[in-house]
Design a protein around this motif. Sequence first.
Motif, PDB file in Angstrom:
ATOM      1  N   ARG A  36      12.406   5.177   6.417  1.00  0.00           N
ATOM      2  CA  ARG A  36      11.506   4.378   5.574  1.00  0.00           C
ATOM      3  C   ARG A  36      11.016   3.149   6.334  1.00  0.00           C
ATOM      4  O   ARG A  36       9.843   2.759   6.224  1.00  0.00           O
TER       5      ARG A  36
ATOM      6  N   ARG B 287       2.663   1.849   9.087  1.00  0.00           N
ATOM      7  CA  ARG B 287       1.595   1.359   8.226  1.00  0.00           C
ATOM      8  C   ARG B 287       1.192  -0.077   8.600  1.00  0.00           C
ATOM      9  O   ARG B 287       0.007  -0.411   8.585  1.00  0.00           O
TER      10      ARG B 287
ATOM     11  N   THR C 161       0.808  -1.226   0.000  1.00  0.00           N
ATOM     12  CA  THR C 161       0.000   0.000   0.000  1.00  0.00           C
ATOM     13  C   THR C 161       0.836   1.269   0.000  1.00  0.00           C
ATOM     14  O   THR C 161       0.273   2.361   0.077  1.00  0.00           O
ATOM     15  N   MET C 162       2.166   1.146  -0.100  1.00  0.00           N
ATOM     16  CA  MET C 162       3.043   2.311   0.005  1.00  0.00           C
ATOM     17  C   MET C 162       3.911   2.467  -1.234  1.00  0.00           C
ATOM     18  O   MET C 162       4.544   1.495  -1.669  1.00  0.00           O
TER      19      MET C 162
END
Length: 335
Positions: A305, A312, A235-236
């Motif tokens: 990151r 997330r 999703t990223m």
Amino acid sequence: MRFSTFLYRNISLVCMASVTDAAIGYPQALVRRIGHPVMWIGALIDRLDRTLNTPDRTSSQRRANGFIATGLIIAVPTATACLAARLLHRILPRWLALPVTAIMASAFVAQRSLHDHVMMVAREAETSLPAARRAVSHIVGRDPEQLDEAGVLRAATETLAENFSDGIVAPLAWMAAGGLPGVVFYKAVNTADSMIGHRTPRHDAFGFAAARLDDVVNLPASRLSALWIILAAATMPGMRAGAAVRILWRDARTHRSPNAGWPEAAMAGALGIRLSGPRSYNGVITPEPWVGDGSADLRPRDLYRALALYRRACLIQTVAAMSVVGACARRLRRR
């Protein structure tokens, strides 16, 4: 109690505890005043270690005493949690008992504290290697003075991945299975492993039971944590979900730990980096295989990151739990 009611109550507890920990964590004022529940468990472990693991005992006696100690380490906190949970549901109205229990249970989840400790390493690494070494020394067991910048950042990333599993996913999974007593049971086992489950002359025999039990109770969560990381990567932008699956399948089984390799491999693949590899403990270099295909020369941006991926993954886990609560609520309303 019907299964759907049991599941609804326990997963609701998971959601409330997870949100409480993410929002406020365990206040330092409470740590200073009364300590932390894990510190209380640690004090019990230390007492049993000093009493039952004396130098005059043989290896077989130490191993037998380790089984006894592990039983006590589990039984005392878990029984206390059972009594506390029952008492709360007796003296508080139903609508209040669950949130109060969730606040108590949130003390055994480490979303916020893990994030803050790793974030500190990333920030310090931008300006000062000695400061970054001091920051990482709070969350890893290896010798930080032997680490260059990339080594510090790899150590922090590995800790983030591993503790996502045994500091967040596993406690919440055991909370879902057994409520407040379930998460206390897990945390007792995990704390025992961290204190006495080492292959050292003192604890190799005495900590055998704790170490093997910790491997068992962490097995489901390690696989689940890898799934959350892969879904988060999908999703990223800039993350590599396909590579996470490939590295997980190839490298998780080669890791020194039967469980830590799963989230670590998933994170290495998603970020396109290499983790693990040789490391120093007490001045002794231990050869370990690398996990991942990318560069091992990490920079602070790589740790940032990793933290974004971690946040997330935590969010996806919470949303999944809320979805289960909603499904259970709809099922109960139809009855």
